[in-house]
Design a protein around this motif. Structure first.
Motif: not given
Length: 349
Positions: A241, A170, A174, A237
């Motif tokens: 997470f 990550n 974003e 995605q």
């Protein structure tokens, strides 16, 4: 349409059509130019098919327009009705691409109210434009879907590799990740379009020769491997997470993706015969991939709570590895077949 050879060829085809129309003293030359604009296609087969379909529908359109012109002169309602009829016929014949240019012929001929010389002049001008475009498409930078396909495969793999190498950690912002992922999806769609062009041209022009069919299978698997890699990004995605996980799990996924990407890269290099003969490819698409999914299953079975999302991601990663492994086998088989063909010896399969 991106700026490239097709754009340049369109300009050259227009120039040639206008030049020939002027040389033959045919007016107005703009009709030949309009025909040339429509006729530049992304492959030689499509150029030939488009020109042949245009000849058929334009002859039909000219005949109907001549008949209607003799009966109804320049009546606007009659012109509109004949255009509707021509559109219906083109759709019925599955020649939708020819509609625009055929309507130009119909309107131009009916505007002449049945004058045969005028109608013939317009028809010849359109054929002149089509012929100019077809000639330019073959002689100048002829379309090579295979070469374009392979070049795009490498380019898209590089984009996908960057995203997959950073998705678990990550690291990428974003907004940047989302933009890059959208660009990747567009690029994969572009490759799929190129594959359809290559498949169409191979089957129609090369008569389904066995060696060409084998190549198609390899190229289709190349595309599928990229699509499966992009599916991993979607799975991460949407699920990764949000799942309960440990730093050890992050490391496990990250390291396995790194191995798969290296394996994928090696397979592409192997296909282009850029690897040294003694290089052994990482077995990430086979036993290594099996060990990864077995490890994940053991972990999720021992402690299933909150691990369903991770299982979905693990399945996507495994599927990607499986299809890279399948690509490796197909590339190896293709290289073996080619070597056997060059030496004239049977390949033993």
């Amino acid at each position: 349409m991106a700026f490239g050879a097709r754009v340049l060829k369109t300009g050259i085809a227009i120039t040639l059509a206008l030049f020939l129309a002027g040389l033959l003293h045919m007016t107005p030359p703009v009709i030949a130019a309009v025909a040339a604009i429509f006729a530049v296609q992304p492959s030689i087969y499509r150029s030939w098919r488009y020109m042949w379909e245009q000849v058929q529908t334009n002859v039909l359109g000219a005949v109907l327009a001549m008949t209607a012109g003799l009966l109804f002169s320049k009546d606007p309602v009659a012109i509109g009705l004949v255009c509707v009829l021509i559109i219906a016929i083109c759709l019925k014949l599955k020649m939708e691409e020819t509609v625009g240019l055929t309507l130009v012929t119909v309107v131009a001929v009916m505007d002449a109210a049945g004058d045969w010389h005028f109608a013939l002049n317009r028809f010849v001008l359109i054929m002149l434009g089509l012929g100019s475009a077809f000639l330019i498409n073959i002689l100048f930078f002829p379309p090579n879907p295979r070469k374009q396909f392979i070049a795009q495969i490498h380019s898209v793999f590089a984009k996908m590799s960057l995203l997959l190498r950073t998705v678990i950690s990550n690291e990428v912002k974003e907004v940047v990740f989302r933009e890059e992922k959208e660009e990747l999806e567009r690029s994969i769609q572009s490759i799929a379009d190129k594959y359809r062009l290559f498949e169409e041209e191979t089957k129609k022009l090369k008569r389904g020769k066995v060696s060409h069919i084998r190549q198609l299978i390899v190229y289709k698997q190349m595309l599928l491997a990229l699509q499966k890699g992009a599916a991993v990004l979607d799975a991460v995605q949407q699920h990764y997470f949000q799942a309960v996980r440990s730093p050890e799990t992050d490391t496990l996924y990250d390291e396995h993706l790194e191995k798969l990407l290296k394996y994928h890269e090696q397979v592409l290099l192997k296909f282009e015969e850029k690897l040294k003969p003694d290089i052994r490819l990482a077995p990430s698409g086979g036993k290594e991939n099996d060990r990864f999914i077995d490890t994940m299953i053991e972990r999720y079975t021992a402690n299933p709570e909150g691990k369903v999302r991770l299982a979905i991601v693990a399945a996507a990663v495994y599927d990607y590895g499986y299809h890279v492994g399948r690509l490796d086998k197909l590339v190896g088989r293709e290289m073996k077949e080619e070597a056997a063909g060059e030496t004239g010896e049977p390949d033993g399969t």
